[in-house]
Write a protein that holds these residues in place. Structure first.
Motif, mmCIF file in Angstrom:
data_model
loop_
_atom_site.group_PDB
_atom_site.id
_atom_site.type_symbol
_atom_site.label_atom_id
_atom_site.label_comp_id
_atom_site.label_asym_id
_atom_site.label_seq_id
_atom_site.Cartn_x
_atom_site.Cartn_y
_atom_site.Cartn_z
ATOM 1 N N ILE A 95 0.850 -1.194 0.000
ATOM 2 C CA ILE A 95 0.000 0.000 0.000
ATOM 3 C C ILE A 95 0.883 1.240 0.000
ATOM 4 O O ILE A 95 2.083 1.167 0.262
ATOM 5 C CB ILE A 95 -0.945 0.034 1.221
ATOM 6 N N GLU A 96 0.278 2.393 -0.257
ATOM 7 C CA GLU A 96 0.972 3.669 -0.180
ATOM 8 C C GLU A 96 0.650 4.311 1.167
ATOM 9 O O GLU A 96 -0.475 4.763 1.381
ATOM 10 C CB GLU A 96 0.530 4.588 -1.318
ATOM 11 N N PRO A 97 1.592 4.334 2.097
ATOM 12 C CA PRO A 97 1.283 4.848 3.439
ATOM 13 C C PRO A 97 0.800 6.288 3.443
ATOM 14 O O PRO A 97 -0.076 6.645 4.232
ATOM 15 C CB PRO A 97 2.603 4.690 4.202
ATOM 16 N N GLU A 98 1.350 7.137 2.544
ATOM 17 C CA GLU A 98 0.932 8.544 2.551
ATOM 18 C C GLU A 98 -0.534 8.697 2.129
ATOM 19 O O GLU A 98 -1.267 9.528 2.677
ATOM 20 C CB GLU A 98 1.844 9.397 1.666
ATOM 21 N N ASN A 99 -0.976 7.877 1.176
ATOM 22 C CA ASN A 99 -2.371 7.952 0.737
ATOM 23 C C ASN A 99 -3.319 7.447 1.817
ATOM 24 O O ASN A 99 -4.394 8.021 2.046
ATOM 25 C CB ASN A 99 -2.568 7.142 -0.548
ATOM 26 N N LEU A 100 -2.941 6.369 2.488
ATOM 27 C CA LEU A 100 -3.791 5.796 3.529
ATOM 28 C C LEU A 100 -3.940 6.759 4.703
ATOM 29 O O LEU A 100 -5.053 7.022 5.180
ATOM 30 C CB LEU A 100 -3.209 4.463 4.001
ATOM 31 N N ILE B 174 5.513 7.129 6.425
ATOM 32 C CA ILE B 174 6.943 7.105 6.117
ATOM 33 C C ILE B 174 7.107 6.397 4.774
ATOM 34 O O ILE B 174 6.932 5.188 4.671
ATOM 35 C CB ILE B 174 7.744 6.382 7.213
ATOM 36 N N SER B 175 7.412 7.188 3.748
ATOM 37 C CA SER B 175 7.495 6.636 2.396
ATOM 38 C C SER B 175 8.860 6.033 2.089
ATOM 39 O O SER B 175 9.006 5.299 1.113
ATOM 40 C CB SER B 175 7.177 7.729 1.370
ATOM 41 N N GLY B 176 9.855 6.360 2.892
ATOM 42 C CA GLY B 176 11.179 5.807 2.666
ATOM 43 C C GLY B 176 12.071 5.980 3.877
ATOM 44 O O GLY B 176 11.869 6.887 4.690
ATOM 45 N N THR B 177 13.037 5.101 4.025
ATOM 46 C CA THR B 177 14.002 5.187 5.128
ATOM 47 C C THR B 177 15.403 4.937 4.586
ATOM 48 O O THR B 177 15.599 4.169 3.647
ATOM 49 C CB THR B 177 13.699 4.157 6.231
ATOM 50 N N CYS B 178 16.359 5.609 5.199
ATOM 51 C CA CYS B 178 17.762 5.411 4.852
ATOM 52 C C CYS B 178 18.589 5.563 6.126
ATOM 53 O O CYS B 178 18.052 5.867 7.191
ATOM 54 C CB CYS B 178 18.212 6.410 3.789
ATOM 55 N N THR C 196 4.791 19.297 2.884
ATOM 56 C CA THR C 196 5.643 19.313 4.075
ATOM 57 C C THR C 196 6.552 18.098 4.034
ATOM 58 O O THR C 196 6.078 16.961 3.943
ATOM 59 C CB THR C 196 4.810 19.298 5.360
ATOM 60 N N ILE C 197 7.837 18.353 4.066
ATOM 61 C CA ILE C 197 8.820 17.269 4.100
ATOM 62 C C ILE C 197 9.046 16.901 5.558
ATOM 63 O O ILE C 197 9.520 17.716 6.354
ATOM 64 C CB ILE C 197 10.141 17.701 3.448
ATOM 65 N N VAL C 198 8.696 15.672 5.926
ATOM 66 C CA VAL C 198 8.829 15.193 7.291
ATOM 67 C C VAL C 198 10.128 14.395 7.412
ATOM 68 O O VAL C 198 10.349 13.436 6.662
ATOM 69 C CB VAL C 198 7.632 14.319 7.703
ATOM 70 N N VAL C 199 10.981 14.816 8.332
ATOM 71 C CA VAL C 199 12.242 14.117 8.599
ATOM 72 C C VAL C 199 12.212 13.661 10.049
ATOM 73 O O VAL C 199 12.249 14.474 10.973
ATOM 74 C CB VAL C 199 13.465 15.022 8.355
ATOM 75 N N ILE D 2 15.493 8.363 14.088
ATOM 76 C CA ILE D 2 15.504 7.531 15.286
ATOM 77 C C ILE D 2 16.775 6.699 15.270
ATOM 78 O O ILE D 2 16.993 5.892 14.361
ATOM 79 C CB ILE D 2 14.275 6.610 15.358
ATOM 80 N N LYS D 3 17.627 6.947 16.243
ATOM 81 C CA LYS D 3 18.935 6.302 16.296
ATOM 82 C C LYS D 3 19.669 6.559 14.981
ATOM 83 O O LYS D 3 19.941 7.696 14.629
ATOM 84 C CB LYS D 3 18.792 4.811 16.617
ATOM 85 N N ASN D 4 19.966 5.496 14.228
ATOM 86 C CA ASN D 4 20.716 5.654 12.992
ATOM 87 C C ASN D 4 19.852 5.443 11.755
ATOM 88 O O ASN D 4 20.367 5.092 10.686
ATOM 89 C CB ASN D 4 21.907 4.677 12.963
ATOM 90 N N VAL D 5 18.550 5.643 11.886
ATOM 91 C CA VAL D 5 17.630 5.492 10.762
ATOM 92 C C VAL D 5 16.919 6.819 10.514
ATOM 93 O O VAL D 5 16.403 7.438 11.444
ATOM 94 C CB VAL D 5 16.593 4.383 11.017
ATOM 95 N N CYS D 6 16.895 7.258 9.278
ATOM 96 C CA CYS D 6 16.194 8.471 8.885
ATOM 97 C C CYS D 6 14.912 8.096 8.156
ATOM 98 O O CYS D 6 14.946 7.394 7.140
ATOM 99 C CB CYS D 6 17.074 9.331 7.978
ATOM 100 N N CYS D 7 13.772 8.528 8.691
ATOM 101 C CA CYS D 7 12.464 8.268 8.095
ATOM 102 C C CYS D 7 11.997 9.523 7.362
ATOM 103 O O CYS D 7 12.032 10.618 7.930
ATOM 104 C CB CYS D 7 11.444 7.886 9.169
ATOM 105 N N LEU D 8 11.533 9.357 6.135
ATOM 106 C CA LEU D 8 11.180 10.491 5.285
ATOM 107 C C LEU D 8 9.786 10.339 4.692
ATOM 108 O O LEU D 8 9.337 9.226 4.410
ATOM 109 C CB LEU D 8 12.181 10.624 4.138
ATOM 110 N N SER D 9 9.127 11.463 4.510
ATOM 111 C CA SER D 9 7.867 11.491 3.773
ATOM 112 C C SER D 9 7.599 12.902 3.291
ATOM 113 O O SER D 9 8.156 13.874 3.821
ATOM 114 C CB SER D 9 6.699 10.992 4.627
ATOM 115 N N VAL D 10 6.756 13.002 2.285
ATOM 116 C CA VAL D 10 6.278 14.292 1.791
ATOM 117 C C VAL D 10 4.757 14.244 1.873
ATOM 118 O O VAL D 10 4.126 13.421 1.202
ATOM 119 C CB VAL D 10 6.736 14.557 0.346
ATOM 120 N N VAL D 11 4.168 15.097 2.715
ATOM 121 C CA VAL D 11 2.737 15.011 2.997
ATOM 122 C C VAL D 11 2.026 16.298 2.592
ATOM 123 O O VAL D 11 2.628 17.367 2.488
ATOM 124 C CB VAL D 11 2.481 14.726 4.493
ATOM 125 N N ARG D 12 0.728 16.180 2.376
ATOM 126 C CA ARG D 12 -0.134 17.318 2.038
ATOM 127 C C ARG D 12 -0.988 17.681 3.250
ATOM 128 O O ARG D 12 -1.181 16.883 4.154
ATOM 129 C CB ARG D 12 -1.047 16.945 0.873
#
Length: 304
Positions: A131-136, A161-165, A234-237, A240-250
């Motif tokens: 699924i697409e988390p941002e749409n849900l 969270i659409s992606g993590t690095c 809105t770019i959400v950054v 948490i610890k050594n993981v970066c969670c990213l999303s772009v939301v409306r």
């Protein structure tokens, strides 16, 4: 001499037994948030276990509405096969086989929502698949904003969270150059702001991250402009610890910064009209530039 062998046997057997038990348990709650995952980051009020239950219920309800009932295969048959073979192999080989079997089974089951360990207190991460988390999440907030029906008690914010690095500057720069393209690469454009939050991480600089990511957005299309009051995106950054969670939301401002408790409170369409009604503990709903608002919340988190 006669008693030495049973003692040694008892020591070896529980070691493999408990290791296998730990390998089975992470079908949901035992796994750790890591780079490469997608999902939903949820903050709660001191009750993570109840938060997970509420999240499964809410996401399941809207997931079925948007995507239809979830289809399951039969994982028990696959797991029972690995359990039968455990006596025939040594402990390490059996454990490795079982972990691989569980991972394969999880993928084949296509479970939409599975809780993993976030690595921070009062934060729950629900991994999503198919699924697409941002749409849900946007659909959930849109419905709650329209109906004003409160559906959760302990869930505070729900961020897709659409992606993590990995949470290192070079990794983040390389990842976001591609990640931002669907929203900001020409001919696409829009106004934006960047909101930043770090938990259990001290090596990242807030100012540096915001500066670098804003520069990447600008390089994709010079017509992308910063708007701290009512941005289109809105770019959400969330680090948490050594993981970066990213999303772009409306609709980040309209939906009270994706706070499920606040989005149902006001009957007015514009959340900007009621900033004075927000308590200090829930100051995430105050409509101010993110750079000012986040400072107070960061201090609270550090003190905690």
């Amino acid at each position: 001499m006669a008693t030495a062998e049973p003692v040694a046997a008892r020591k070896r057997r529980p070691k493999g037994h408990f290791a296998a038990a730990r390998a089975k348990r992470p079908r949901g709650s035992g796994r750790q948030l890591e780079a490469g995952m997608r999902g939903i980051l949820i903050t709660c009020n001191m009750n993570e276990r109840k938060c997970v239950g509420e999240a499964y219920s809410l996401l399941g309800e809207y997931g079925d509405l948007l995507y239809g009932p979830e289809q399951f295969s039969d994982p028990e048959e696959r797991l029972s096969g690995s359990e039968k073979e455990e006596d025939e192999d040594d402990v390490e080989a059996a454990l490795k086989k079982e972990v691989d079997q569980i991972r394969t089974s999880t993928e084949q089951k296509l479970r939409r929502f599975q809780s993993v360990e976030s690595g921070a207190n009062n934060v729950v991460f629900i991994r999503t698949q198919g699924i697409e988390p941002e749409n849900l999440v946007h659909h959930i907030l849109k419905d709650m904003h329209a109906t004003k029906k409160k559906k959760t008690r302990v869930i505070l914010r729900m961020l897709p969270i659409s992606g993590t690095c990995k949470a290192f500057m070079e990794d983040m720069k390389k990842y976001t150059e591609t990640f931002f393209e669907p929203w900001f690469k020409a001919p696409n454009k829009g106004t934006f702001q960047i909101v930043y939050k770090a938990r259990n991480n001290s090596h990242m600089s807030r100012e540096e991250v915001i500066k670098e990511l804003a520069g990447i957005v600008g390089s994709l299309n010079p017509e992308n402009k910063v708007d701290l009051n009512n941005p289109q995106y809105t770019i959400v950054v969330e680090i948490i610890k050594n993981v970066c969670c990213l999303s772009v939301v409306r609709d980040y401002v309209l939906f009270r910064k994706y706070n499920l408790q606040e989005v149902v409170k006001s009957n007015k369409e514009d959340a900007q009209q009621n900033p004075s009604t927000v308590t200090e503990e829930q100051n995430l709903t105050v409509v101010k530039p993110e750079t000012e608002e986040e400072k107070s919340s960061e201090v609270k988190q550090e003190n905690k």
